[in-house]
Write an enzyme that holds these catalytic residues in place. Structure first.
Site, PDB file in Angstrom:
ATOM      1  N   LYS A  49       0.867  -1.180   0.000  1.00 10.22           N
ATOM      2  CA  LYS A  49       0.000   0.000   0.000  1.00 10.22           C
ATOM      3  C   LYS A  49       0.908   1.235   0.000  1.00 10.22           C
ATOM      4  O   LYS A  49       1.388   1.666   1.038  1.00 10.22           O
ATOM      5  CB  LYS A  49      -0.923  -0.015   1.221  1.00 10.22           C
ATOM      6  CG  LYS A  49      -2.061   1.027   1.172  1.00 10.22           C
ATOM      7  CD  LYS A  49      -1.555   2.382   1.574  1.00 10.22           C
ATOM      8  CE  LYS A  49      -2.636   3.428   1.630  1.00 10.22           C
ATOM      9  NZ  LYS A  49      -2.095   4.793   1.667  1.00 10.22           N
TER      10      LYS A  49
ATOM     11  N   GLU B 120       8.810   2.700  11.288  1.00  7.82           N
ATOM     12  CA  GLU B 120       9.823   3.774  11.304  1.00  7.82           C
ATOM     13  C   GLU B 120       9.062   5.075  11.175  1.00  7.82           C
ATOM     14  O   GLU B 120       8.394   5.317  10.173  1.00  7.82           O
ATOM     15  CB  GLU B 120      10.829   3.583  10.171  1.00  7.82           C
ATOM     16  CG  GLU B 120      12.098   4.430  10.344  1.00  7.82           C
ATOM     17  CD  GLU B 120      12.082   5.699   9.519  1.00  7.82           C
ATOM     18  OE1 GLU B 120      11.496   6.707  10.000  1.00  7.82           O
ATOM     19  OE2 GLU B 120      12.649   5.702   8.420  1.00  7.82           O
TER      20      GLU B 120
ATOM     21  N   CYS C 168      13.221  11.866   6.371  1.00 12.10           N
ATOM     22  CA  CYS C 168      12.999  11.525   7.780  1.00 12.10           C
ATOM     23  C   CYS C 168      14.258  11.722   8.617  1.00 12.10           C
ATOM     24  O   CYS C 168      14.174  12.006   9.811  1.00 12.10           O
ATOM     25  CB  CYS C 168      12.492  10.092   7.906  1.00 12.10           C
ATOM     26  SG  CYS C 168      13.601   8.844   7.234  1.00 12.10           S
TER      27      CYS C 168
ATOM     28  N   GLU D  16       8.490  17.174  14.181  1.00 12.52           N
ATOM     29  CA  GLU D  16       9.159  16.944  12.903  1.00 12.52           C
ATOM     30  C   GLU D  16       8.549  17.863  11.847  1.00 12.52           C
ATOM     31  O   GLU D  16       7.371  17.751  11.510  1.00 12.52           O
ATOM     32  CB  GLU D  16       9.003  15.482  12.482  1.00 12.52           C
ATOM     33  CG  GLU D  16       9.751  15.149  11.210  1.00 12.52           C
ATOM     34  CD  GLU D  16       9.586  13.689  10.800  1.00 12.52           C
ATOM     35  OE1 GLU D  16      10.543  13.111  10.265  1.00 12.52           O
ATOM     36  OE2 GLU D  16       8.483  13.139  11.013  1.00 12.52           O
TER      37      GLU D  16
END
Length: 498
Positions: free
Chosen positions: A172, A247, A281, A382
């Protein structure tokens, strides 16, 4: 051409269609099918049948290795087409996309090499009549859910080890950037992956991702993406006690000591955070610099940041492309606005560019903020964009404390020519990857993953393969005898006589 691949057939979805947009000018790159819950059900059923009754689970490790190698060869053949599609889909520069395809190829080659060298181990029991083995078996049906920033690369980190271990899967990809994921599945089909082993369904998380993570017949979920979604997946997977590896990003410190050359420091402070417009990331979004070099370094970064060439990712002269979507640009603008409202100082950037070639796309310039505090949202969360914040320290201990003062723990770096100091700081940082005098490189043979809220489990390396394996202990007594454990055993001996 249909965009879903279920049980060896390309098919349309029950969820309608969606346009994939080019971040450079908002034009339609391609219209793709969208899956609905029924499509997810069919894909999981195909993967379940292929694992339980199909030939894939019992293929030899050497056969799986050969298949992975064929996929790597097809990636080399189609490198330019794949890279161009990745740029159209994500907005990143063609240079970056080519590197991504090379990295994907290296991942498939690595697991092709590892697949037939992972035979388990013999356990020494100290008993002559016992053969004790630990064997590695596939987990089963894996749901592989990937992010929009590195759609092909992140998918390869999951597909290659999952295939090497003998699993089946339902992929996906992010609904924002699905195109190269579809291309990779086509290469898997061309390489000879049996029907049902690799399936792909496109669509949004609530209609596709959620049914996958909750499904009884899915044995494992591997997810890369945001913290909130990862937490939701962990909660949803708890009901069926399936294996979960996530993650979830990072808030990564890039620590610069004053003994680093100024030119080197400025260059790598920018490289750490502004590649792919900061949509990484592991981006070094937090520059933590020794106080005595703060002013000179900030001035040099600001000067260079204003010279970065924004443009179409397909233009070889562009150094950074646009952000992935209008919604994501709005999120970046909100981060900057909140930082300024809380007292941060804007040094450069902070507003949409004015160039005529950049008006249709979702561009946002490299932005530098100083005067930040630890309680600011721009420091705690973030940002995932071209925002560099600068903090200062005076001592080594303070640098480590700042580097660890985050709920995340994905990556970080330390810069100094003093190797003893560098290794002390690297050892003290609670992050899954720490670079010394470098930023961003990785190799397929080294594990990747985070500590704390950056996630659990590891991708890449031998551990990345182990994530997709069950480790079964087989104990073989080659000379069995009655145990005589219970008292009734003595009566049996008396009744039987001498």
């Amino acid at each position: 051409m249909p965009s879903l691949y279920i049980d060896g057939k390309w098919t349309a979805g029950s969820g309608g269609t969606a346009d994939v947009l080019n971040p450079f000018d908002a034009s339609v790159v391609q219209t793709v099918d969208q899956a609905g819950p029924d499509d997810v059900e069919r894909a999981v059923a195909a993967a379940r049948a292929a694992f339980d009754t199909g030939p894939w689970r019992t293929t030899s490790a050497s056969e799986r290795s050969a298949l992975l190698r064929r996929i790597s060869e097809l990636l080399v053949r189609d490198k330019e087409e794949i890279a161009r599609t990745e740029t159209l889909d994500t907005g990143k520069t063609l240079k970056e996309s080519r590197i991504d395809v090379d990295d994907v190829t290296a991942v498939f080659r690595y697991y092709a090499d590892l697949a037939d060298k992972d035979a388990g181990r013999i356990v020494d029991t100290g008993m002559d009549n016992v053969l004790s083995r630990v064997v590695h078996e596939p987990v089963g049906v894996c749901a592989l859910i990937t992010p929009w920033n590195y759609p092909l690369l992140q998918l390869s980190w999951k597909v290659a080890p999952a295939l090497a271990a003998g699993n089946t899967m339902v992929i996906k990809p992010s609904e924002v950037t699905p195109l190269t994921s579809v291309m990779l599945v086509r290469l898997c089909e061309e390489a000879g992956v049996p029907p049902g082993v690799v399936n792909i369904v496109l669509g949004e998380g609530r209609s596709v991702g959620a049914p996958l993570t909750e499904h009884d017949d899915v044995d494992m979920v591997s997810f890369t993406g945001g913290l909130a979604t990862g937490q939701a997946i962990i909660r949803a997977s708890a009901a069926t006690v399936k294996r979960v590896a996530v993650e979830l990003g990072g808030k990564n410190p890039n620590i610069m000591f004053a003994d680093v050359d100024l030119d080197l420091a400025a260059d790598w402070a920018m490289t750490a955070v502004f590649l792919h417009s900061g949509q990484v990331c592991s981006a070094g979004a937090r520059l933590i610099v020794e106080e005595s070099m703060h002013d000179d370094l900030v001035a040099e970064i600001a000067r260079r940041a204003q010279l970065i060439r924004m443009g179409n990712g397909l233009d070889e002269t562009s150094e950074v492309g646009p952000l992935v979507s209008a919604a994501h640009r709005a999120k970046i603008e909100d981060f900057v606005a909140s930082a300024l409202a809380e007292g941060a100082t804007l040094v450069t950037g902070g507003a949409r560019p004015e160039g005529p070639d950049l008006q249709k796309g979702w561009f946002y310039p490299p932005t530098l903020l100083t005067g930040v505090r630890r309680d600011m949202r721009v420091i705690r969360e973030e940002t995932f964009g071209p925002i560099l914040t600068v903090e200062t320290f005076r001592t080594e201990e303070e640098a480590v404390a700042l580097g660890n003062d985050t709920e995340y723990g994905l990556a970080g770096a330390v810069w100094t020519p003093d190797m003893a100091k560098a290794h002390r700081v690297a050892g003290a940082l609670r992050h899954g990857t720490v670079w010394i005098n470098d930023y961003h490189p990785y190799v397929p043979a080294a594990e990747w993953g985070g500590m704390k809220r950056s996630g659990n489990g590891r991708e890449l390396g031998p551990t990345g393969l182990a994530e997709y394996q069950e480790h079964k202990h087989i104990w073989h007594n080659t000379d069995p005898a009655p145990s005589r454990w219970f008292s009734g055993d003595a009566r049996v001996r008396e009744e039987d006589g001498p």
